[in-house]
Design an enzyme around this catalytic site. Structure first.
Site, PDB file in Angstrom:
ATOM      1  N   ARG A 119      17.762   6.599  -7.498  1.00 24.23           N
ATOM      2  CA  ARG A 119      16.665   5.980  -8.259  1.00 24.23           C
ATOM      3  C   ARG A 119      16.922   4.511  -8.581  1.00 24.23           C
ATOM      4  O   ARG A 119      16.341   3.951  -9.498  1.00 24.23           O
ATOM      5  CB  ARG A 119      16.358   6.763  -9.541  1.00 24.23           C
ATOM      6  CG  ARG A 119      15.904   8.194  -9.274  1.00 24.23           C
ATOM      7  CD  ARG A 119      15.442   8.887 -10.542  1.00 24.23           C
ATOM      8  NE  ARG A 119      14.965  10.220 -10.245  1.00 24.23           N
ATOM      9  CZ  ARG A 119      15.713  11.319 -10.230  1.00 24.23           C
ATOM     10  NH1 ARG A 119      17.017  11.213 -10.488  1.00 24.23           N
ATOM     11  NH2 ARG A 119      15.195  12.488  -9.960  1.00 24.23           N
ATOM     12  N   LYS A 141       9.810  -7.168  -3.997  1.00 23.06           N
ATOM     13  CA  LYS A 141       8.965  -6.223  -3.279  1.00 23.06           C
ATOM     14  C   LYS A 141       9.744  -5.673  -2.089  1.00 23.06           C
ATOM     15  O   LYS A 141      10.258  -6.438  -1.277  1.00 23.06           O
ATOM     16  CB  LYS A 141       7.674  -6.895  -2.801  1.00 23.06           C
ATOM     17  CG  LYS A 141       6.656  -7.107  -3.904  1.00 23.06           C
ATOM     18  CD  LYS A 141       5.495  -7.964  -3.462  1.00 23.06           C
ATOM     19  CE  LYS A 141       4.597  -7.272  -2.490  1.00 23.06           C
ATOM     20  NZ  LYS A 141       3.367  -8.070  -2.221  1.00 23.06           N
ATOM     21  N   GLU A 183       4.684 -19.500   5.836  1.00 25.30           N
ATOM     22  CA  GLU A 183       4.788 -19.093   4.431  1.00 25.30           C
ATOM     23  C   GLU A 183       5.055 -20.299   3.528  1.00 25.30           C
ATOM     24  O   GLU A 183       4.634 -20.321   2.376  1.00 25.30           O
ATOM     25  CB  GLU A 183       5.884 -18.043   4.253  1.00 25.30           C
ATOM     26  CG  GLU A 183       5.558 -16.674   4.842  1.00 25.30           C
ATOM     27  CD  GLU A 183       4.562 -15.875   4.005  1.00 25.30           C
ATOM     28  OE1 GLU A 183       4.177 -16.348   2.918  1.00 25.30           O
ATOM     29  OE2 GLU A 183       4.185 -14.769   4.427  1.00 25.30           O
ATOM     30  N   LYS A 230       7.352 -19.266  -5.529  1.00 23.53           N
ATOM     31  CA  LYS A 230       7.405 -17.808  -5.621  1.00 23.53           C
ATOM     32  C   LYS A 230       8.099 -17.357  -6.896  1.00 23.53           C
ATOM     33  O   LYS A 230       7.656 -16.403  -7.556  1.00 23.53           O
ATOM     34  CB  LYS A 230       8.114 -17.218  -4.401  1.00 23.53           C
ATOM     35  CG  LYS A 230       8.062 -15.698  -4.403  1.00 23.53           C
ATOM     36  CD  LYS A 230       8.149 -15.088  -3.039  1.00 23.53           C
ATOM     37  CE  LYS A 230       7.811 -13.606  -3.095  1.00 23.53           C
ATOM     38  NZ  LYS A 230       7.941 -12.947  -1.785  1.00 23.53           N
ATOM     39  N   GLU A 240       2.612  -7.276  -9.367  1.00 22.41           N
ATOM     40  CA  GLU A 240       1.364  -7.605  -8.695  1.00 22.41           C
ATOM     41  C   GLU A 240       0.149  -7.072  -9.455  1.00 22.41           C
ATOM     42  O   GLU A 240      -0.800  -6.547  -8.885  1.00 22.41           O
ATOM     43  CB  GLU A 240       1.377  -7.045  -7.263  1.00 22.41           C
ATOM     44  CG  GLU A 240       0.533  -7.846  -6.299  1.00 22.41           C
ATOM     45  CD  GLU A 240       0.816  -7.468  -4.858  1.00 22.41           C
ATOM     46  OE1 GLU A 240       1.233  -8.370  -4.098  1.00 22.41           O
ATOM     47  OE2 GLU A 240       0.635  -6.296  -4.497  1.00 22.41           O
ATOM     48  N   ARG A 244       0.313 -12.367  -9.281  1.00 16.88           N
ATOM     49  CA  ARG A 244       1.155 -12.344  -8.085  1.00 16.88           C
ATOM     50  C   ARG A 244       0.346 -12.190  -6.801  1.00 16.88           C
ATOM     51  O   ARG A 244       0.808 -12.546  -5.714  1.00 16.88           O
ATOM     52  CB  ARG A 244       2.187 -11.223  -8.190  1.00 16.88           C
ATOM     53  CG  ARG A 244       3.141 -11.198  -6.994  1.00 16.88           C
ATOM     54  CD  ARG A 244       4.298 -10.270  -7.212  1.00 16.88           C
ATOM     55  NE  ARG A 244       5.164 -10.259  -6.034  1.00 16.88           N
ATOM     56  CZ  ARG A 244       6.423  -9.858  -6.025  1.00 16.88           C
ATOM     57  NH1 ARG A 244       6.965  -9.428  -7.146  1.00 16.88           N
ATOM     58  NH2 ARG A 244       7.133  -9.867  -4.929  1.00 16.88           N
ATOM     59  N   ASN A 248      -0.346 -13.508  -1.700  1.00 14.52           N
ATOM     60  CA  ASN A 248      -0.857 -12.835  -0.511  1.00 14.52           C
ATOM     61  C   ASN A 248      -1.929 -13.653   0.202  1.00 14.52           C
ATOM     62  O   ASN A 248      -2.669 -13.115   1.040  1.00 14.52           O
ATOM     63  CB  ASN A 248      -1.431 -11.464  -0.891  1.00 14.52           C
ATOM     64  CG  ASN A 248      -0.343 -10.476  -1.248  1.00 14.52           C
ATOM     65  OD1 ASN A 248       0.692 -10.409  -0.597  1.00 14.52           O
ATOM     66  ND2 ASN A 248      -0.567  -9.713  -2.302  1.00 14.52           N
ATOM     67  N   HIS A 251      -2.809 -13.019   3.826  1.00 17.76           N
ATOM     68  CA  HIS A 251      -2.113 -11.810   4.237  1.00 17.76           C
ATOM     69  C   HIS A 251      -3.038 -10.628   4.529  1.00 17.76           C
ATOM     70  O   HIS A 251      -2.674  -9.753   5.310  1.00 17.76           O
ATOM     71  CB  HIS A 251      -1.081 -11.413   3.176  1.00 17.76           C
ATOM     72  CG  HIS A 251       0.157 -12.249   3.224  1.00 17.76           C
ATOM     73  ND1 HIS A 251       0.138 -13.614   3.070  1.00 17.76           N
ATOM     74  CD2 HIS A 251       1.461 -11.916   3.427  1.00 17.76           C
ATOM     75  CE1 HIS A 251       1.378 -14.079   3.157  1.00 17.76           C
ATOM     76  NE2 HIS A 251       2.185 -13.074   3.382  1.00 17.76           N
ATOM     77  N   HIS A 255      -2.076  -9.278   7.909  1.00 14.91           N
ATOM     78  CA  HIS A 255      -1.521  -7.935   8.088  1.00 14.91           C
ATOM     79  C   HIS A 255      -2.373  -7.122   9.061  1.00 14.91           C
ATOM     80  O   HIS A 255      -1.848  -6.292   9.826  1.00 14.91           O
ATOM     81  CB  HIS A 255      -1.418  -7.210   6.751  1.00 14.91           C
ATOM     82  CG  HIS A 255      -0.249  -7.624   5.930  1.00 14.91           C
ATOM     83  ND1 HIS A 255      -0.082  -7.245   4.609  1.00 14.91           N
ATOM     84  CD2 HIS A 255       0.840  -8.386   6.225  1.00 14.91           C
ATOM     85  CE1 HIS A 255       1.043  -7.755   4.141  1.00 14.91           C
ATOM     86  NE2 HIS A 255       1.613  -8.452   5.104  1.00 14.91           N
ATOM     87  N   HIS A 267       5.122 -12.414  11.904  1.00 17.35           N
ATOM     88  CA  HIS A 267       4.393 -12.375  10.641  1.00 17.35           C
ATOM     89  C   HIS A 267       3.772 -13.725  10.303  1.00 17.35           C
ATOM     90  O   HIS A 267       2.607 -13.816   9.912  1.00 17.35           O
ATOM     91  CB  HIS A 267       5.345 -11.933   9.517  1.00 17.35           C
ATOM     92  CG  HIS A 267       4.742 -11.956   8.151  1.00 17.35           C
ATOM     93  ND1 HIS A 267       3.791 -11.048   7.731  1.00 17.35           N
ATOM     94  CD2 HIS A 267       4.944 -12.789   7.098  1.00 17.35           C
ATOM     95  CE1 HIS A 267       3.438 -11.315   6.489  1.00 17.35           C
ATOM     96  NE2 HIS A 267       4.117 -12.364   6.087  1.00 17.35           N
TER      97      HIS A 267
END
Length: 371
Positions: A119, A141, A183, A230, A240, A244, A248, A251, A255, A267
């Site tokens: 965990r 993330k 990016e 960032k 997010e 946040r 993206n 994205h 994506h 990417h």
């Protein structure tokens, strides 16, 4: 040699992103308290992993390694299970740690493995690509892919630290460097216009096959600025929940391209097209001026990044976008700009508006290409 820059990422579990050169000596300090360390790395970095292993063993750590596939092929449940097996066989406890050494896919995977083992155990990232330094390794993330989409399985798990050793960028293939710059440009459009000015002034050198001595300080400044963007956003919104999402930008469509192309596109190349799509969408919605849309195309094209995509893929792209994590129910949500450094959101745009934006970036299959 310049001293490393230390950028703090705040929140409940603050940590440092160290940007500099020859940073291996910093790693042991970020792992204090651990007895065992697992280095997750792709096969191409086996020599680097062995160097890291030797250094950590000199500091008294018990070190195991897990060689994983390259790029997105690493981000599967099967590869994660392999890493869990290594952890179990080595007797890793909750006080031990994982090191992610590699590009963004490797740090995504290593972070997910660390987040889910017992965990949650500590992870420290040593990104070796520009994309990983300015994006994937910073922010907490983690995730793996499924057949249905990218990063659909994951967890928020802040690292214990990030080491951005710029020496790694000197041997990075130029196409990977350029993809990472997408990016960086994104950070410029959403928050720091000086990034755009620097890229516009040095685009030819930044995309050149070899990094010359005069452009290395520019690249370092770009990395530092992008990481600060960032870090600032993540410090205020780890999970997010709102702010946040601006990270993206480009994205949602990007994506979708990756999904349609089965990850054959880098990417950064996909996000570059995604930013142009988002800019056109904002323009058509009356939110963004034509000059800023044109600047998207000029900045990205100057770096050799694509700004168009095949004209015959709309249905597949739309299906992929509906699986995006930012979608709520049937409501598509896009990060858009109201101006440079003025990010906002556009929720549930009219389907005709989406199709019109796609028409603006559509091209014949032969002229829309990845890096």
């Amino acid at each position: 040699m310049n001293e490393p820059v230390r950028i703090e990422v705040g929140g409940d579990r603050p940590y440092e992103v160290v940007v500099g050169e020859h940073l291996l000596g910093e790693l042991a300090g970020m792992l204090t308290g651990a007895q065992r360390v697992l280095i997750v790395h792709p096969g191409a970095l086996t020599a680097s992993a062995e160097q890291v292993r030797a250094d950590l063993e000199e500091h008294g750590f018990e070190v195991a390694t897990a060689e994983v596939p390259e790029a997105e092929e690493a981000k599967t449940a099967q590869v994660a299970a392999f890493c869990w097996g290594v952890l179990g066989q080595a007797g890793f406890t909750r006080s031990d740690a994982v090191v992610g050494l590699g590009g963004g896919a490797t740090t995504d995977l290593a972070g997910f493995v660390a987040a889910t083992w017992l965990r949650g155990v500590r992870v420290v990232h040593v990104p070796t690509t520009l994309l990983a330094m300015v994006d994937a390794a910073v922010g907490g993330k983690t995730g793996i892919n499924t057949a249905e989409g990218k990063n659909l399985v994951g967890a928020f798990h802040p690292p214990g630290g990030v080491l951005c050793d710029l020496v790694a960028l000197e041997s990075l293939p130029v196409h990977d460097r350029v993809a990472g710059l997408a990016e960086v440009v994104k950070a410029g459009f959403i928050a720091d216009p000086e990034i755009l000015t620097l890229v516009e002034a040095h685009a030819d050198a930044l995309r050149a096959p070899e990094l010359t001595a005069d452009v290395r300080p520019v690249l370092r400044e770009l990395v530092e600025r992008a990481v600060r963007v960032k870090a600032d956003v993540v410090s205020r919104d780890l999970r997010e929940s709102g702010l946040r999402e601006v990270l993206n930008y480009g994205h949602t469509f990007g994506h979708a391209i990756e999904q349609v192309e089965r990850f054959r596109w880098r990417h950064g190349a996909a996000v570059a097209v995604g930013m142009v799509f988002a800019a056109e969408l904002a323009r058509l919605a009356g939110r963004l001026d034509e000059a800023t849309v044109a600047r998207h195309r000029s900045v990205l094209a100057a770096l050799g990044l694509p700004t168009t995509y095949a004209a015959d893929q709309w249905d597949r792209l739309l299906t992929a976008m509906r699986r995006d994590k930012k979608t709520r129910g049937d409501l598509l949500r896009f990060v858009v700009l109201d101006g440079v450094a003025r990010p906002s959101r556009l929720e549930g745009p009219d389907p005709t508006l989406l199709a019109a934006a796609y028409a603006e970036i559509a091209a014949d299959r032969g002229s829309a290409r990845a890096l």
